[in-house]
Design a protein around this motif. Structure first.
Motif, mmCIF file in Angstrom:
data_model
loop_
_atom_site.group_PDB
_atom_site.id
_atom_site.type_symbol
_atom_site.label_atom_id
_atom_site.label_comp_id
_atom_site.label_asym_id
_atom_site.label_seq_id
_atom_site.Cartn_x
_atom_site.Cartn_y
_atom_site.Cartn_z
ATOM 1 N N ALA A 1 0.826 -1.197 0.000
ATOM 2 C CA ALA A 1 0.000 0.000 0.000
ATOM 3 C C ALA A 1 0.868 1.258 0.000
ATOM 4 N N PRO A 2 0.466 2.299 -0.746
ATOM 5 C CA PRO A 2 1.219 3.555 -0.707
ATOM 6 C C PRO A 2 1.345 4.084 0.718
ATOM 7 N N MET A 3 2.510 4.643 1.031
ATOM 8 C CA MET A 3 2.741 5.189 2.366
ATOM 9 C C MET A 3 3.586 6.447 2.254
ATOM 10 N N ARG A 4 3.537 7.258 3.287
ATOM 11 C CA ARG A 4 4.281 8.507 3.302
ATOM 12 C C ARG A 4 5.698 8.263 3.824
ATOM 13 N N VAL A 5 6.696 8.642 3.030
ATOM 14 C CA VAL A 5 8.096 8.620 3.446
ATOM 15 C C VAL A 5 8.639 10.027 3.243
ATOM 16 N N GLY A 6 8.846 10.717 4.352
ATOM 17 C CA GLY A 6 9.221 12.125 4.241
ATOM 18 C C GLY A 6 8.087 12.921 3.631
ATOM 19 N N ASP A 7 8.382 13.625 2.551
ATOM 20 C CA ASP A 7 7.358 14.418 1.858
ATOM 21 C C ASP A 7 6.722 13.656 0.703
ATOM 22 N N ASP A 8 7.161 12.433 0.468
ATOM 23 C CA ASP A 8 6.709 11.683 -0.706
ATOM 24 C C ASP A 8 5.760 10.559 -0.325
ATOM 25 N N LEU A 9 4.812 10.287 -1.220
ATOM 26 C CA LEU A 9 3.938 9.128 -1.087
ATOM 27 C C LEU A 9 4.477 8.057 -2.015
ATOM 28 N N VAL A 10 4.947 6.959 -1.443
ATOM 29 C CA VAL A 10 5.634 5.943 -2.241
ATOM 30 C C VAL A 10 4.976 4.581 -2.034
ATOM 31 N N VAL A 11 5.210 3.697 -2.985
ATOM 32 C CA VAL A 11 4.834 2.280 -2.882
ATOM 33 C C VAL A 11 6.082 1.541 -2.403
ATOM 34 N N GLY A 12 6.027 0.852 -1.254
ATOM 35 C CA GLY A 12 4.889 0.828 -0.429
ATOM 36 C C GLY A 12 5.158 0.246 0.947
ATOM 37 N N ASN A 13 4.082 0.056 1.627
ATOM 38 C CA ASN A 13 4.085 -0.420 3.008
ATOM 39 C C ASN A 13 4.498 -1.896 3.078
ATOM 40 N N GLY A 14 5.383 -2.224 4.007
ATOM 41 C CA GLY A 14 5.906 -3.588 4.074
ATOM 42 C C GLY A 14 5.124 -4.540 4.945
ATOM 43 N N GLY A 15 4.220 -4.012 5.809
ATOM 44 C CA GLY A 15 3.510 -4.868 6.744
ATOM 45 C C GLY A 15 2.607 -5.881 6.093
ATOM 46 N N PHE A 16 2.066 -5.556 4.934
ATOM 47 C CA PHE A 16 1.371 -6.510 4.068
ATOM 48 C C PHE A 16 1.895 -6.221 2.677
ATOM 49 N N SER A 17 2.786 -7.069 2.198
ATOM 50 C CA SER A 17 3.474 -6.761 0.942
ATOM 51 C C SER A 17 3.833 -8.031 0.197
ATOM 52 N N LEU A 18 3.916 -7.894 -1.113
ATOM 53 C CA LEU A 18 4.360 -8.976 -1.990
ATOM 54 C C LEU A 18 5.748 -8.622 -2.485
ATOM 55 N N ARG A 19 6.710 -9.520 -2.266
ATOM 56 C CA ARG A 19 8.095 -9.276 -2.634
ATOM 57 C C ARG A 19 8.612 -10.448 -3.473
ATOM 58 N N SER A 20 9.375 -10.134 -4.494
ATOM 59 C CA SER A 20 9.923 -11.191 -5.337
ATOM 60 C C SER A 20 11.231 -11.711 -4.761
ATOM 61 N N ARG A 21 11.556 -12.937 -5.125
ATOM 62 C CA ARG A 21 12.852 -13.495 -4.729
ATOM 63 C C ARG A 21 13.981 -12.690 -5.376
ATOM 64 N N LYS A 22 13.709 -12.119 -6.544
ATOM 65 C CA LYS A 22 14.696 -11.248 -7.195
ATOM 66 C C LYS A 22 15.037 -10.068 -6.287
ATOM 67 N N LEU A 23 14.027 -9.472 -5.667
ATOM 68 C CA LEU A 23 14.272 -8.372 -4.739
ATOM 69 C C LEU A 23 15.073 -8.850 -3.527
ATOM 70 N N LEU A 24 14.679 -9.988 -2.956
ATOM 71 C CA LEU A 24 15.381 -10.492 -1.778
ATOM 72 C C LEU A 24 16.857 -10.729 -2.071
ATOM 73 N N HIS A 25 17.154 -11.229 -3.255
ATOM 74 C CA HIS A 25 18.540 -11.485 -3.620
ATOM 75 C C HIS A 25 19.291 -10.193 -3.903
ATOM 76 N N ALA A 26 18.594 -9.185 -4.447
ATOM 77 C CA ALA A 26 19.231 -7.882 -4.654
ATOM 78 C C ALA A 26 19.602 -7.259 -3.314
ATOM 79 N N LEU A 27 18.723 -7.369 -2.326
ATOM 80 C CA LEU A 27 19.029 -6.862 -0.993
ATOM 81 C C LEU A 27 20.216 -7.602 -0.388
ATOM 82 N N ARG A 28 20.285 -8.897 -0.658
ATOM 83 C CA ARG A 28 21.381 -9.711 -0.145
ATOM 84 C C ARG A 28 22.708 -9.356 -0.798
ATOM 85 N N ASP A 29 22.697 -9.106 -2.100
ATOM 86 C CA ASP A 29 23.932 -9.009 -2.870
ATOM 87 C C ASP A 29 24.502 -7.602 -2.980
#
Length: 226
Positions: A104-132
């Protein structure tokens, strides 16, 4: 959803996490279902994996950025919390899986961005990018950095997009995925937020067909969990 793992990471509210897992599995068959915690919550069909106890929001953020990849084998993971889970399985939209992060879109600073992590869909590609990624590996929320969803979708977003080809869902898809700053409707696949949870219980989880006025108060827990 054979390509999606349902996952809840919680060492503080085991019974409420169990309720969220049961609700999310009602009407959906996931490729896998995991509860990562210091003790089992006893939900049928959910695999328990013991982890070192997480006792603060900083420790949770560190785990979600640096360790979640160790537990996910499917193409995507649906992250839920005790105050954010599936409301309407029929609202699932196959295009959600076209993206590496949907929340869900959420406020980060002055910007409204996608998105909120409390209920979120994340790809394994993203998880590996965070890892690497060497810069992201230095992320340490205990030093005062933002919470995990804010850094993924805020400060690290441009790096994830340019260096790793990560795709964040556009706002219209994120709004369809989850209610965050707006009230849940029958079009909402899920939601996140303690205020929403209280309202849903008060209304016995009856959802309207049309969007009502959004909530005017948004808070994010930064205190010690326990």
């Amino acid at each position: 959803l054979p390509g999606v793992t349902l996952c809840c990471v919680d060492c503080a509210f085991h019974d409420l996490a169990a309720d969220a897992l049961r609700a999310s599995m009602s009407g959906i068959e996931f490729g896998d279902a995991l509860f990562l915690s210091d003790r089992d919550c006893g939900v049928d069909g959910v695999r328990f994996r013991e982890i070192a106890r997480i006792g603060s929001s900083a420790e949770y953020s560190s785990f979600m950025v640096h360790r979640l990849h160790e537990h996910v084998a499917t193409g995507h993971v649906l992250v839920i919390q005790y105050d954010g889970f599936v409301l309407n399985p029929e609202a699932w939209y196959p295009r959600f899986c076209d993206y590496d992060f949907v929340g869900a879109p959420m406020r980060v600073g002055d910007d409204l961005v996608v998105g909120n992590g409390g209920f979120s869909l994340r790809s394994r590609k993203l998880l590996h990018a965070l890892r690497d990624d060497p810069e992201i590996r230095r992320y340490d929320p205990a030093r005062g950095n933002m919470l995990e969803d804010a850094v993924i979708c805020g400060s690290f977003r441009s790096r994830l997009e340019s260096a790793h080809g990560i795709r964040f869902a556009p706002p219209e898809v994120a709004d369809r995925f989850a209610a965050g700053r707006t009230l849940p409707t029958t079009r909402s696949f899920g939601f996140h937020g303690l205020l929403h949870l209280v309202r849903l219980y008060e209304n016995r989880f009856e959802l309207s067909d049309e969007a009502a006025d959004g909530i005017s108060v948004v808070f994010r827990a930064r205190t010690e969990m326990g």
